[in-house]
Design a protein around this motif. Structure first.
Motif, mmCIF file in Angstrom:
data_model
loop_
_atom_site.group_PDB
_atom_site.id
_atom_site.type_symbol
_atom_site.label_atom_id
_atom_site.label_comp_id
_atom_site.label_asym_id
_atom_site.label_seq_id
_atom_site.Cartn_x
_atom_site.Cartn_y
_atom_site.Cartn_z
ATOM 1 N N ASP A 152 43.767 70.249 17.316
ATOM 2 C CA ASP A 152 43.612 71.656 16.928
ATOM 3 C C ASP A 152 43.346 72.560 18.123
ATOM 4 O O ASP A 152 43.223 73.778 17.957
ATOM 5 C CB ASP A 152 42.468 71.799 15.923
ATOM 6 C CG ASP A 152 42.754 71.046 14.632
ATOM 7 O OD1 ASP A 152 43.940 70.988 14.229
ATOM 8 O OD2 ASP A 152 41.800 70.509 14.041
ATOM 9 N N GLY A 153 43.242 71.997 19.325
ATOM 10 C CA GLY A 153 43.019 72.786 20.536
ATOM 11 C C GLY A 153 41.555 72.987 20.900
ATOM 12 O O GLY A 153 41.235 73.777 21.782
ATOM 13 N N TYR A 154 40.647 72.287 20.229
ATOM 14 C CA TYR A 154 39.216 72.424 20.508
ATOM 15 C C TYR A 154 38.734 71.324 21.454
ATOM 16 O O TYR A 154 39.180 70.180 21.380
ATOM 17 C CB TYR A 154 38.396 72.370 19.214
ATOM 18 C CG TYR A 154 38.535 73.623 18.394
ATOM 19 C CD1 TYR A 154 37.735 74.721 18.668
ATOM 20 C CD2 TYR A 154 39.446 73.705 17.351
ATOM 21 C CE1 TYR A 154 37.853 75.886 17.919
ATOM 22 C CE2 TYR A 154 39.575 74.861 16.600
ATOM 23 C CZ TYR A 154 38.771 75.941 16.896
ATOM 24 O OH TYR A 154 38.894 77.088 16.155
ATOM 25 N N VAL A 155 37.817 71.714 22.332
ATOM 26 C CA VAL A 155 37.218 70.786 23.287
ATOM 27 C C VAL A 155 35.727 70.706 23.002
ATOM 28 O O VAL A 155 35.075 71.730 22.801
ATOM 29 C CB VAL A 155 37.438 71.276 24.743
ATOM 30 C CG1 VAL A 155 36.816 70.314 25.734
ATOM 31 C CG2 VAL A 155 38.901 71.504 25.029
ATOM 32 N N VAL A 175 34.735 74.438 21.763
ATOM 33 C CA VAL A 175 35.352 75.593 22.408
ATOM 34 C C VAL A 175 36.863 75.481 22.259
ATOM 35 O O VAL A 175 37.445 74.423 22.504
ATOM 36 C CB VAL A 175 34.962 75.647 23.914
ATOM 37 C CG1 VAL A 175 35.659 76.785 24.617
ATOM 38 C CG2 VAL A 175 33.454 75.743 24.064
ATOM 39 N N TYR A 176 37.482 76.592 21.863
ATOM 40 C CA TYR A 176 38.947 76.599 21.721
ATOM 41 C C TYR A 176 39.585 76.773 23.094
ATOM 42 O O TYR A 176 39.415 77.793 23.754
ATOM 43 C CB TYR A 176 39.393 77.721 20.781
ATOM 44 C CG TYR A 176 40.880 77.736 20.556
ATOM 45 C CD1 TYR A 176 41.479 76.783 19.750
ATOM 46 C CD2 TYR A 176 41.685 78.697 21.148
ATOM 47 C CE1 TYR A 176 42.849 76.774 19.536
ATOM 48 C CE2 TYR A 176 43.052 78.711 20.947
ATOM 49 C CZ TYR A 176 43.627 77.739 20.140
ATOM 50 O OH TYR A 176 44.982 77.734 19.945
ATOM 51 N N ASN A 177 40.290 75.733 23.541
ATOM 52 C CA ASN A 177 41.004 75.752 24.817
ATOM 53 C C ASN A 177 42.147 74.741 24.717
ATOM 54 O O ASN A 177 42.022 73.590 25.146
ATOM 55 C CB ASN A 177 40.062 75.404 25.975
ATOM 56 C CG ASN A 177 40.722 75.560 27.323
ATOM 57 O OD1 ASN A 177 41.910 75.854 27.424
ATOM 58 N ND2 ASN A 177 39.950 75.346 28.376
ATOM 59 N N PRO A 178 43.284 75.147 24.133
ATOM 60 C CA PRO A 178 44.374 74.188 23.904
ATOM 61 C C PRO A 178 44.992 73.642 25.196
ATOM 62 O O PRO A 178 45.653 72.610 25.164
ATOM 63 C CB PRO A 178 45.394 74.997 23.105
ATOM 64 C CG PRO A 178 45.065 76.413 23.350
ATOM 65 C CD PRO A 178 43.613 76.472 23.660
ATOM 66 N N ASN A 179 44.770 74.279 26.331
ATOM 67 C CA ASN A 179 45.338 73.812 27.590
ATOM 68 C C ASN A 179 44.476 72.756 28.289
ATOM 69 O O ASN A 179 44.886 72.190 29.301
ATOM 70 C CB ASN A 179 45.562 74.989 28.544
ATOM 71 C CG ASN A 179 46.551 75.980 27.986
ATOM 72 O OD1 ASN A 179 47.481 75.616 27.280
ATOM 73 N ND2 ASN A 179 46.330 77.246 28.276
#
Length: 145
Positions: free
Chosen positions: A99-102, A88-92
């Motif tokens: 790359d901001g993926y979790v 899942v893209y979640n840079p925070n």
């Protein structure tokens, strides 16, 4: 099959389905767990059922198709599902990669709810079978009056 044996079979089914509901609840509760004590995200757990073998001496001696008696069910293993983890893209997010993926658990809420309904229905079926056996036993005792 005796009354007590059929009640024992239903009791093993009740125990197995209760554990199945517990594992499903654990999967749903950990749907957003990105870090476990092992370091990675939570992985969905699944139960494997198998026939419970009777371990009394007479059943071992008479082990053939003609003399088959049911002994119930048991959980043989609790394994982790091999489905790939979700990215899942979640840079925070604190667990995000460069790359901001979790990596998120491989738990699908809809699938878990369907499994929960199935486990609940199986549990109810075992309760119904146990109550029917109890009712038959009571009726057979009334015949002797």
């Amino acid at each position: 099959m005796s009354f007590f044996n059929s009640m024992n079979v239903s009791a093993t089914g009740l125990t197995a389905q209760r554990l199945r509901m517990d594992i499903i609840s654990q999967n749903i509760a950990n749907i957003n767990t990105t870090k476990t004590k092992d370091g990675g995200p939570y992985k969905r757990k699944v139960l494997l059922f198998e026939e419970q073998k009777s371990n009394n001496f007479s059943s071992i001696l008479n082990d053939s198709i003609d003399n088959y008696t049911a002994s119930g069910v048991k959980v043989s293993k609790i394994i982790e599902d091999t489905k790939p983890l979700k990215r899942v893209y979640n840079p925070n997010h604190p667990e995000a990669d460069k790359d901001g993926y979790v990596l998120m658990p491989n738990v699908n809420t809809v699938e878990e709810m369907v499994n929960m309904i199935s486990a609940n229905r199986s549990y109810e079926a075992n309760v119904t079978a146990m109550n029917a056996t109890k009712s038959m036993a009571m009726k057979s005792l009334e015949i002797g009056k």
